[in-house]
Design an enzyme around this catalytic site. Structure first.
Site, PDB file in Angstrom:
ATOM      1  N   ASP A 120       6.535   3.224  -3.201  1.00  0.00           N
ATOM      2  CA  ASP A 120       5.824   2.269  -4.042  1.00  0.00           C
ATOM      3  C   ASP A 120       6.124   0.840  -3.597  1.00  0.00           C
ATOM      4  O   ASP A 120       7.287   0.436  -3.489  1.00  0.00           O
ATOM      5  CB  ASP A 120       6.243   2.480  -5.496  1.00  0.00           C
ATOM      6  CG  ASP A 120       5.691   1.409  -6.417  1.00  0.00           C
ATOM      7  OD1 ASP A 120       4.468   1.265  -6.455  1.00  0.00           O
ATOM      8  OD2 ASP A 120       6.485   0.724  -7.079  1.00  0.00           O
ATOM      9  N   ASP A 143      -7.551  -2.209  -4.155  1.00  0.00           N
ATOM     10  CA  ASP A 143      -8.508  -1.691  -5.131  1.00  0.00           C
ATOM     11  C   ASP A 143      -8.982  -2.835  -6.026  1.00  0.00           C
ATOM     12  O   ASP A 143      -8.165  -3.488  -6.679  1.00  0.00           O
ATOM     13  CB  ASP A 143      -7.842  -0.605  -5.974  1.00  0.00           C
ATOM     14  CG  ASP A 143      -8.844   0.200  -6.792  1.00  0.00           C
ATOM     15  OD1 ASP A 143      -9.852  -0.380  -7.244  1.00  0.00           O
ATOM     16  OD2 ASP A 143      -8.616   1.405  -6.992  1.00  0.00           O
ATOM     17  N   LYS A 147     -14.349  -2.577 -12.954  1.00  0.00           N
ATOM     18  CA  LYS A 147     -14.685  -2.559 -14.379  1.00  0.00           C
ATOM     19  C   LYS A 147     -13.758  -3.506 -15.136  1.00  0.00           C
ATOM     20  O   LYS A 147     -12.545  -3.500 -14.927  1.00  0.00           O
ATOM     21  CB  LYS A 147     -14.571  -1.142 -14.930  1.00  0.00           C
ATOM     22  CG  LYS A 147     -15.605  -0.177 -14.355  1.00  0.00           C
ATOM     23  CD  LYS A 147     -15.461   1.207 -14.958  1.00  0.00           C
ATOM     24  CE  LYS A 147     -16.505   2.151 -14.367  1.00  0.00           C
ATOM     25  NZ  LYS A 147     -16.378   3.524 -14.913  1.00  0.00           N
TER      26      LYS A 147
END
Length: 238
Positions: A120, A143, A147
């Site tokens: 991570d 990303d 929305k």
């Protein structure tokens, strides 16, 4: 499998909590990817530890170090390492096939100035990278979470910008690229408001694609179709 966490922020970029965003998947490895991990990890792989790396020990030399967050399949990162042998490169990627592909390409290219984390990125940045140690941090095509209800999941937020600033040397650069125009506007707003940075754009917006970022096949196809890509480069000045 290892569980991976990522930060979540509110609309003002305030850190809220760590959320379980996904699982560090083994993924379906090709034979070549699996062989590359087995053969190349001992020399190019970095096992996560919550203590800062001594970069001169990791690379066996003193040199400017570039860190890329989320390198995908790694082709452009390997190309950058090959094109700039005087610099050190660290890549972070959670997708194991991408790690395998990167290591395979790196071995074929014969690069010795590249190291890779399969972990991570937030944990690596927070705990394994010393403050003031990086010459450049790269975040290419993250990303966009397009929305509105998902905007809080976007990685470029105020506290993330501050984390990157701490890890950069004075004069170091945070380089971001996206193919989603609205996200580039969000990034620009966040970075313009972030203390300790100076936009390298002459007009205070985006910059042309710099030579050090290779043009990917996906991006070249997008250009032919009239799709845009927006690069932002912000220098740490304080």
């Amino acid at each position: 499998m290892s569980e991976v966490t990522t930060a979540e922020f509110n609309e003002e970029g305030k850190y809220l909590r760590k959320i379980r965003s996904f699982v560090l998947r083994e993924g379906r490895l090709t034979k070549g990817q699996a062989q590359a991990i087995e053969s190349q990890w001992p020399t190019m792989g970095l096992d996560y530890s919550p203590t800062p790396l001594v970069l001169s020990d990791v690379f066996g030399r003193e040199a400017d170090t570039v860190l890329e967050i989320g390198f995908g399949m790694g082709a452009s990162l390997v190309q950058m390492a090959k094109d700039a042998p005087a610099q050190n490169f660290i890549g972070i990627e959670v997708h194991k096939p991408g790690v395998g592909s990167c290591l395979s390409d790196a071995a074929i290219a014969g690069v010795t100035n590249l190291r890779v984390y399969h972990h991570d990125a937030m944990e690596v940045l927070e705990h394994a990278i010393a403050d003031g140690s990086l010459a450049r941090v790269q975040l290419f095509f993250p990303d966009p979470w397009h929305k509105k209800r998902h905007h809080k999941r976007r990685i470029v937020q105020a506290e993330f910008a501050e984390l990157i600033r701490r890890k950069l040397k004075i004069g170091g650069v945070f380089h971001i690229a996206t193919d989603w125009e609205e996200y580039s506007e969000h990034m620009l707003e966040v970075m313009q408001a972030a203390p300790g940075y100076k936009n390298q754009s002459s007009d205070g917006t985006v910059v042309p694609r710099p030579d050090h970022r290779p043009l990917t096949k996906f991006e070249a196809r997008g250009h032919r179709l009239g799709h845009g890509v927006w690069d932002l480069m912000f220098e740490r000045i304080a």
